[in-house]
Design a protein around this motif. Structure first.
Motif, PDB file in Angstrom:
ATOM      1  N   LYS A  50       0.722  -1.192  -0.039  1.00  0.00           N
ATOM      2  CA  LYS A  50      -0.061  -0.003   0.146  1.00  0.00           C
ATOM      3  C   LYS A  50       0.916   1.314   0.233  1.00  0.00           C
ATOM      4  CE  LYS A  50      -4.000   2.428   2.280  1.00  0.00           C
ATOM      5  NZ  LYS A  50      -4.829   1.995   3.667  1.00  0.00           N
ATOM      6  N   LEU A  51       1.986   1.234   0.854  1.00  0.00           N
ATOM      7  CA  LEU A  51       2.773   2.303   0.886  1.00  0.00           C
ATOM      8  C   LEU A  51       3.515   2.592  -0.467  1.00  0.00           C
ATOM      9  CD1 LEU A  51       4.588   4.827   2.243  1.00  0.00           C
ATOM     10  CD2 LEU A  51       5.837   3.011   3.451  1.00  0.00           C
ATOM     11  N   ARG A  52       4.107   1.469  -1.046  1.00  0.00           N
ATOM     12  CA  ARG A  52       4.747   1.596  -2.231  1.00  0.00           C
ATOM     13  C   ARG A  52       3.791   2.191  -3.482  1.00  0.00           C
ATOM     14  NH1 ARG A  52       6.518  -3.791  -3.222  1.00  0.00           N
ATOM     15  NH2 ARG A  52       5.235  -3.817  -4.714  1.00  0.00           N
ATOM     16  N   SER A  53       2.555   1.495  -3.229  1.00  0.00           N
ATOM     17  CA  SER A  53       1.703   2.164  -4.132  1.00  0.00           C
ATOM     18  C   SER A  53       1.332   3.534  -4.400  1.00  0.00           C
ATOM     19  CB  SER A  53       0.321   1.185  -4.323  1.00  0.00           C
ATOM     20  OG  SER A  53      -0.576   1.726  -5.066  1.00  0.00           O
ATOM     21  N   GLN A  54       1.303   4.032  -3.015  1.00  0.00           N
ATOM     22  CA  GLN A  54       0.844   5.521  -2.688  1.00  0.00           C
ATOM     23  C   GLN A  54       2.286   6.486  -3.221  1.00  0.00           C
ATOM     24  OE1 GLN A  54       0.025   5.045   1.493  1.00  0.00           O
ATOM     25  NE2 GLN A  54      -2.103   5.628   1.193  1.00  0.00           N
ATOM     26  N   LEU A  55       3.413   5.850  -2.961  1.00  0.00           N
ATOM     27  CA  LEU A  55       4.627   6.382  -3.448  1.00  0.00           C
ATOM     28  C   LEU A  55       4.572   6.588  -5.114  1.00  0.00           C
ATOM     29  CD1 LEU A  55       7.107   5.056  -0.792  1.00  0.00           C
ATOM     30  CD2 LEU A  55       6.166   7.450  -1.041  1.00  0.00           C
ATOM     31  N   TRP A  56       4.281   5.440  -5.466  1.00  0.00           N
ATOM     32  CA  TRP A  56       4.294   5.501  -7.035  1.00  0.00           C
ATOM     33  C   TRP A  56       3.351   6.429  -7.497  1.00  0.00           C
ATOM     34  CZ3 TRP A  56       7.385   3.471 -10.887  1.00  0.00           C
ATOM     35  CH2 TRP A  56       8.317   2.585 -10.435  1.00  0.00           C
ATOM     36  N   ARG A  57       2.240   6.711  -6.851  1.00  0.00           N
ATOM     37  CA  ARG A  57       1.096   7.436  -7.294  1.00  0.00           C
ATOM     38  C   ARG A  57       1.757   9.020  -7.185  1.00  0.00           C
ATOM     39  NH1 ARG A  57      -3.134   5.927  -3.825  1.00  0.00           N
ATOM     40  NH2 ARG A  57      -2.907   3.734  -3.951  1.00  0.00           N
ATOM     41  N   LYS A  58       2.671   9.124  -6.517  1.00  0.00           N
ATOM     42  CA  LYS A  58       3.264  10.454  -6.254  1.00  0.00           C
ATOM     43  C   LYS A  58       4.303  10.556  -7.191  1.00  0.00           C
ATOM     44  CE  LYS A  58       0.801  12.313  -2.811  1.00  0.00           C
ATOM     45  NZ  LYS A  58       0.302  13.515  -2.900  1.00  0.00           N
ATOM     46  N   LYS A  59       4.631   9.679  -8.151  1.00  0.00           N
ATOM     47  CA  LYS A  59       5.828   9.570  -8.929  1.00  0.00           C
ATOM     48  C   LYS A  59       7.247   9.305  -8.230  1.00  0.00           C
ATOM     49  CE  LYS A  59       3.270  11.063 -12.737  1.00  0.00           C
ATOM     50  NZ  LYS A  59       2.230  10.200 -12.724  1.00  0.00           N
ATOM     51  N   ILE A  60       7.065   8.512  -7.290  1.00  0.00           N
ATOM     52  CA  ILE A  60       8.351   8.393  -6.422  1.00  0.00           C
ATOM     53  C   ILE A  60       8.574   6.728  -6.638  1.00  0.00           C
ATOM     54  CG2 ILE A  60       9.354   8.081  -4.013  1.00  0.00           C
ATOM     55  CD1 ILE A  60       7.273  10.426  -3.175  1.00  0.00           C
ATOM     56  N   ASP A  61       9.821   6.595  -7.438  1.00  0.00           N
ATOM     57  CA  ASP A  61      10.239   5.335  -7.787  1.00  0.00           C
ATOM     58  C   ASP A  61      11.158   4.623  -7.119  1.00  0.00           C
ATOM     59  OD1 ASP A  61      12.711   6.527  -8.448  1.00  0.00           O
ATOM     60  OD2 ASP A  61      12.088   6.500 -10.585  1.00  0.00           O
ATOM     61  N   ASP A  62      11.539   3.541  -7.461  1.00  0.00           N
ATOM     62  CA  ASP A  62      12.583   2.636  -6.377  1.00  0.00           C
ATOM     63  C   ASP A  62      13.810   3.442  -6.315  1.00  0.00           C
ATOM     64  OD1 ASP A  62      10.812   0.713  -6.195  1.00  0.00           O
ATOM     65  OD2 ASP A  62      11.872  -0.487  -7.595  1.00  0.00           O
ATOM     66  N   LYS A  63      14.199   4.333  -7.303  1.00  0.00           N
ATOM     67  CA  LYS A  63      15.703   4.992  -7.038  1.00  0.00           C
ATOM     68  C   LYS A  63      15.505   6.024  -6.097  1.00  0.00           C
ATOM     69  CE  LYS A  63      19.271   7.086  -9.705  1.00  0.00           C
ATOM     70  NZ  LYS A  63      19.837   7.486 -11.135  1.00  0.00           N
ATOM     71  N   GLU A  64      14.307   6.658  -6.131  1.00  0.00           N
ATOM     72  CA  GLU A  64      14.031   7.845  -5.268  1.00  0.00           C
ATOM     73  C   GLU A  64      13.899   7.315  -3.793  1.00  0.00           C
ATOM     74  OE1 GLU A  64      11.989  12.120  -5.436  1.00  0.00           O
ATOM     75  OE2 GLU A  64      11.327  10.788  -6.506  1.00  0.00           O
ATOM     76  N   ILE A  65      13.083   6.183  -3.519  1.00  0.00           N
ATOM     77  CA  ILE A  65      12.963   5.505  -2.346  1.00  0.00           C
ATOM     78  C   ILE A  65      14.444   5.218  -1.529  1.00  0.00           C
ATOM     79  CG2 ILE A  65      12.311   3.434  -1.108  1.00  0.00           C
ATOM     80  CD1 ILE A  65       9.760   3.563  -3.182  1.00  0.00           C
ATOM     81  N   ALA A  66      15.139   4.584  -2.559  1.00  0.00           N
ATOM     82  CA  ALA A  66      16.574   4.316  -1.991  1.00  0.00           C
ATOM     83  C   ALA A  66      17.210   5.609  -1.863  1.00  0.00           C
ATOM     84  CB  ALA A  66      17.377   3.622  -3.295  1.00  0.00           C
ATOM     85  N   GLY A  67      17.099   6.652  -2.463  1.00  0.00           N
ATOM     86  CA  GLY A  67      17.713   7.741  -2.092  1.00  0.00           C
ATOM     87  C   GLY A  67      17.073   8.582  -0.808  1.00  0.00           C
TER      88      GLY A  67
END
Length: 153
Positions: A50-67
């Motif tokens: 759910k969190l990952r999906s919400q982040l993706w909707r905000k255009k936050i991808d795996d690279k930005e999550i890692a950052g």
């Protein structure tokens, strides 16, 4: 998602040990602890669909999550040092670094990330209790793990 050619189900690493040092002198156990915390935080975020999906909707991808995970883990180094020096009674998991890194995601998502961060911190520090490496108590000692080729895949 980028995958390793060795194992198609294995995600390629985005967070590297080199993200936590800029010279040989910085290859300390405390910086290794921060590296491990960044990996733990990334895992907690990635496993929360759910969190990952919400982040993706905000255009936050795996690279930005890692950052973000690297950013937050480096911030926690200061918290640990403050605790060890007696400046604060407890390490604080705060929302400020989340809002600094993601200024437009909103309170609900900040809260979800804060919850994931607290869970990752609890998991990481729980593992430290029985870990023979003693990253916190030997914080200034060199960490040979930084040079282990396993972490450079």
């Amino acid at each position: 998602m980028t995958v390793s050619s060795e194992n198609p189900k294995r995600k390629r690493r985005i967070i590297f040990p080199a993200d936590f040092y800029s010279s040989e002198e910085e290859k300390t156990k405390l910086n290794w602890f921060c590296f491990e915390f960044a990996l733990e935080l990334e895992m907690f975020i990635q496993r929360d669909r759910k969190l990952r999906s919400q982040l993706w909707r905000k255009k936050i991808d795996d690279k930005e999550i890692a950052g973000f995970c690297i950013h937050y883990a480096k911030h926690m180094k200061g918290e640990v040092l403050d605790r060890l020096s007696g400046l604060v009674p407890n390490v604080r998991i705060g929302y400020e670094q989340i809002e600094t890194y993601f200024p437009t995601i909103g309170d609900l998502l900040v809260d979800r990330l804060l919850t994931a961060t607290a869970k990752a911190w609890g998991s990481q520090t729980e593992a430290c209790v029985s870990c023979p490496t003693q990253c916190i108590s030997e914080k200034d000692h060199m960490a040979p793990m930084f040079d282990d080729p396993y972490y450079w895949e």
